[in-house]
Scaffold this active site. Structure first.
Site, mmCIF file in Angstrom:
data_model
loop_
_atom_site.group_PDB
_atom_site.id
_atom_site.type_symbol
_atom_site.label_atom_id
_atom_site.label_comp_id
_atom_site.label_asym_id
_atom_site.label_seq_id
_atom_site.Cartn_x
_atom_site.Cartn_y
_atom_site.Cartn_z
ATOM 1 N N CYS A 127 46.205 46.791 39.419
ATOM 2 C CA CYS A 127 44.998 47.602 39.635
ATOM 3 C C CYS A 127 45.240 49.063 39.264
ATOM 4 O O CYS A 127 45.379 49.376 38.098
ATOM 5 C CB CYS A 127 44.473 47.434 41.062
ATOM 6 S SG CYS A 127 42.757 47.972 41.256
ATOM 7 N N HIS A 239 44.075 41.677 42.117
ATOM 8 C CA HIS A 239 45.044 41.802 43.218
ATOM 9 C C HIS A 239 45.610 40.472 43.706
ATOM 10 O O HIS A 239 45.143 39.940 44.712
ATOM 11 C CB HIS A 239 44.350 42.466 44.411
ATOM 12 C CG HIS A 239 44.062 43.907 44.222
ATOM 13 N ND1 HIS A 239 44.975 44.887 44.522
ATOM 14 C CD2 HIS A 239 42.961 44.541 43.755
ATOM 15 C CE1 HIS A 239 44.458 46.071 44.256
ATOM 16 N NE2 HIS A 239 43.221 45.887 43.795
ATOM 17 N N GLU A 241 48.259 39.968 45.367
ATOM 18 C CA GLU A 241 48.920 40.122 46.679
ATOM 19 C C GLU A 241 47.953 39.966 47.848
ATOM 20 O O GLU A 241 48.374 39.741 48.976
ATOM 21 C CB GLU A 241 49.646 41.468 46.748
ATOM 22 C CG GLU A 241 48.775 42.692 47.036
ATOM 23 C CD GLU A 241 47.847 43.079 45.892
ATOM 24 O OE1 GLU A 241 48.026 42.578 44.756
ATOM 25 O OE2 GLU A 241 46.928 43.887 46.136
#
Ligand SMILES: *[C@@H]1O[C@H](CO)[C@@H](O)[C@H](O)[C@H]1NC(C)=O
Ligand SMILES: *[C@@H]1O[C@H](CO)[C@@H](O)[C@H](O)[C@H]1NC(C)=O
Ligand SMILES: *[C@@H]1O[C@H](CO)[C@@H](O)[C@H](O)[C@H]1NC(C)=O
Ligand SMILES: *[C@@H]1O[C@H](CO)[C@@H](O)[C@H](O)[C@H]1NC(C)=O
Ligand SMILES: *[C@@H]1O[C@H](CO)[C@@H](O)[C@H](O)[C@H]1NC(C)=O
Ligand SMILES: *[C@@H]1O[C@H](CO)[C@@H](O)[C@H](O)[C@H]1NC(C)=O
Length: 322
Positions: A127, A239, A241
């Site tokens: 990002c 993202h 994660e």
């Protein structure tokens, strides 16, 4: 004894490349704009969202936090002893003096030199970290080479025709690709995008390969994954994660089995890349002194924070290195 321990982790695989099965990833910290309000009585210098640490650890790496606001010599020192760097997402300005972007630029340039000298040193940007990679590659100036956009939803990846030639996706199994291509399992949370014109206007298409696109809320087609053609530098706009490690109820992150296993691909791939690097700390004590295990994450989600857990750092003396 320590020498034996450290040497035994290097094994020669059939292809002849050295595999380091004790990789250590440096995760860059950033200014506290998005978390300082949760801790009004303490003045923190920087933070790392724990989801990035956990996602990296889940792929078989350990983490060293990297401070902001340090001289180039600090970043040279750290990079000599670790096997790759992750630029996490988040929210900060690139024009801050001694911040995330300045640190990122030192790291990018040092990594370039390492790779130019025959070393293999990967960087992965997520990002904001992906945008930082491209802005550094463009040359940081008054005008940042990205566009305003708005993308806060889960998307599928629209792969380019030649995405299978990218290192990032070359080895991915067909079922993972099918999930990424057909299901909305990548989490987007960004108000800036990198579009094709930002590459062409800065002559970056000769150096960077785009492997997938997304579409923002207004229909802007933005680059969602990219890699440098020569250096092991990778960026993704979404993202991975968050899938297994961020649980904010208002955010609608996908937590399905397919979302979890498809998003695992990215840190699995990056940690694989870091296994090709053989840097290590001088000894076990030096390694221990740097690892993130010296810090305890805070449960910021329980205070209404955007992240479930964060590491916050008070002083510039991260890693006890001065
Ligand atoms: C950095 O950029 C932000 C957003 O464009 C702007 O508001 C701010 O004034 C800039 N700061 C500096 C030091 O230039
Ligand atoms: C990035 O691309 C957009 C769309 O073409 C353009 O408006 C913007 O000026 C570009 N940024 C820079 C710094 O070239
Ligand atoms: C996917 O990307 C291609 C170009 O790579 C574009 O022509 C097509 O319109 C895109 N499709 C969607 C659904 O975004
Ligand atoms: C995924 O998309 C591809 C290409 O559009 C299609 O051939 C395939 O059948 C889809 N798979 C699933 C499980 O929907
Ligand atoms: C891009 O390359 C062209 C041709 O080599 C050159 O004239 C131009 O100045 C370059 N642009 C940038 C932004 O580097
Ligand atoms: C990581 O490397 C192993 C061993 O070479 C390989 O089997 C695996 O597919 C790789 N995984 C990814 C995600 O690149």
């Amino acid at each position: 004894m320590i020498i034996i321990l450290f040497a035994s982790c290097l094994s020669i695989v059939a292809s002849g490349s050295i595999v380091n099965n004790r990789p250590i990833i440096g995760v860059l910290s950033q200014e506290t704009f998005s978390v300082q309000h949760l801790y009004r009585n303490v003045n923190y210098l920087s933070y790392i969202a724990a989801s990035y640490v956990k996602d990296t650890e889940s792929s078989g790496a350990r983490v060293v936090p990297i401070s902001i606001g340090k001289p180039r010599s600090y970043y040279e020192h750290i990079l000599r002893h670790i096997n790759g760097v992750l630029f996490p997402g988040g929210a900060t300005y690139f024009n801050q003096s001694q911040g995330y972007a300045d640190a990122g630029e030192y790291i990018y340039k040092i990594a370039q030199e390492l790779n130019d000298n025959g070393d293999y040193f990967p960087i992965f940007g997520t990002c904001l970290g992906f945008e930082l990679l491209i802005i550094i590659a463009s040359g940081r100036g008054e005008k940042e080479n990205r566009v305003k956009c708005h993308s806060y939803g889960n998307q599928r990846l629209n792969f380019t025709d030649d995405f299978r030639t990218s290192r990032m996706f070359k080895g991915a199994s067909d079922d993972i690709i099918e999930i990424l291509a057909n299901d909305s399992v990548t989490v987007n949370a960004h108000q800036f995008c990198i579009v094709d014109e930002n590459l062409t206007s800065h002559n970056l298409t000769q150096h960077w390969q785009t492997s997938s696109y997304g579409i923002d809320d207004q229909g802007i087609r933005f680059i969602s994954s990219i890699e440098h053609k020569r250096y092991p530098f990778y960026g993704i706009q979404f993202h991975p994660e968050k899938i297994a490690f961020e649980w904010r109820a208002s955010e609608n992150y996908p937590h399905t089995w397919n979302a979890v296993r498809a998003n695992r691909h990215f840190m699995d791939f990056f940690v694989n890349e870091s296994r090709k690097n053989t840097h290590s700390f001088a000894d076990e004590m030096e390694e221990q002194r740097h690892l993130i295990y010296n810090y305890a994450p805070k449960y910021s989600g329980a205070r209404g924070g955007y992240f479930e857990q964060i590491y916050v750092f008070k002083s510039q003396r991260l890693n006890n290195y001065t």
